[in-house]
Design a protein around this motif. Structure first.
Motif: not given
Ligand code: SF4
Length: 316
Positions: A71-74, A98-101, A105-108, A112-113
């Motif tokens: 997902v992050v790559e996409l 999780t916080n890391d996940a 996602l935010a960095k990528a 909206e989630i």
């Protein structure tokens, strides 16, 4: 999400909701789809996005966070290709948020989630998400009899600063109809809306009509017909062939002419036939034409109907 590409990243999910609308063919299987097409490479999503001139993408599943790396790559690929304004939203239960996940996602660049908190303990994921630079919403089905539970969730969301709550009409599908029937839930209208689901949403929406939180209701008719049709029409407008007529339903209509004449000025050759725009019927030179068919299909090639329009006597 009419102008958006639908990314079904994988059918795998850690939950097993009795009302799950994901089809038997997709649920639990690690197979990706873009709109209605099976895909195997992340760049297929880029191609499809160009094909339909998408304004953004909605990533769904299963629970997409089971494949966080993918997902992050996409998201990174889509943002690199189409720029920051290409709006990406993602659905998840929160189970794996999780916080890391969430940070990845935010960095990528996830915009909206949308949480579908299937268990009360997943609410903490929503609180975690609120700390990141992305819009946070909740999207839940309107289950008849659960008005109080939904109302309590909206109250909670409002207190926590969740941006919106979307309430979807519960859909009866081939996979969930037995479970829903067991609970006394039946289809209420021509397509797939479950009886009482609309009324449940209405009761909740009325209760919160004065509230600042943004509430939306999405009927299964709107989802199935309007969103899908809008997506089909966009795809055909961008990638349709000159011989395709776009119907109001978002299908492509073309004429297949069997002839040994050279009609390459009018259309595209296919074996012993030519594919020609239906509007050319009246101006078609008819010598040596043996058959004319009107063919209707989806933008992805699945044929919906074919009708012999010449000679008329063969027409059923
Ligand atoms: S969380 Fe979504 S995909 Fe998973 S079982 Fe529930 S409805 Fe289906």
């Amino acid at each position: 999400m009419g102008g958006k590409m639908v990314v079904f990243i994988s059918g795998e999910c850690g939950d097993s909701c009795y009302y799950c609308p994901v089809s038997e063919g997709r649920f639990g299987k690690d197979q990706a789809y873009v709109n209605e097409l099976k895909v195997s490479d992340l760049y297929d999503f880029v191609h499809e996005s160009y094909r339909m001139n998408a304004l953004g993408a909605g990533i769904t599943g299963g629970d997409p966070l089971l494949h966080l790396d993918r997902v992050v790559e996409l998201i990174t690929i889509l943002k690199d290709e189409f720029g920051k304004s290409y709006h990406v939203h993602l659905y998840t239960t929160g189970r794996y948020a999780t916080n890391d996940a969430l940070s990845e996602l935010a960095k990528a660049g996830l915009d909206e989630i949308r949480f579908h908190p299937t268990k009360i303990q997943y609410l903490s994921a929503i609180e975690r998400a609120l700390k990141f630079q992305m819009d946070v919403g909740i999207e839940i089905p309107a289950i008849p009899g659960e008005e109080e539970k939904i109302s309590n969730l909206i109250k909670w969301a409002k207190e926590k600063g969740v941006k919106f709550v979307n309430i979807n009409e519960l859909e009866l599908t081939e996979r969930n109809f037995q479970n829903l029937n067991t609970k006394g839930l039946r289809v209420s209208h021509g397509l797939a809306g479950v009886s009482g689901s609309f009324q449940t949403s209405l009761m909740v929406l009325e209760k919160f009509s004065e509230s600042e939180i943004s509430l939306h209701y999405c009927s299964s008719v709107y989802k199935d017909v309007v969103e899908t049709r809008t997506r089909f029409i966009r795809t055909l407008r961008v990638s349709g062939k000159p011989y395709e007529e776009i119907s109001g339903e978002g299908t492509s209509v073309r004429m297949l002419v069997k002839t040994n004449q050279d009609l390459s000025e009018l259309g595209e050759r296919r074996g012993d036939s030519y594919i020609i725009h239906p509007s050319m019927l009246d101006s078609l030179p008819m010598n040596n034409v043996t058959e004319i068919w009107l063919i209707e299909q989806l933008p992805y090639g699945q044929k919906i109907s074919e009708k012999l329009i010449y000679p008329k006597s063969k027409n059923s």
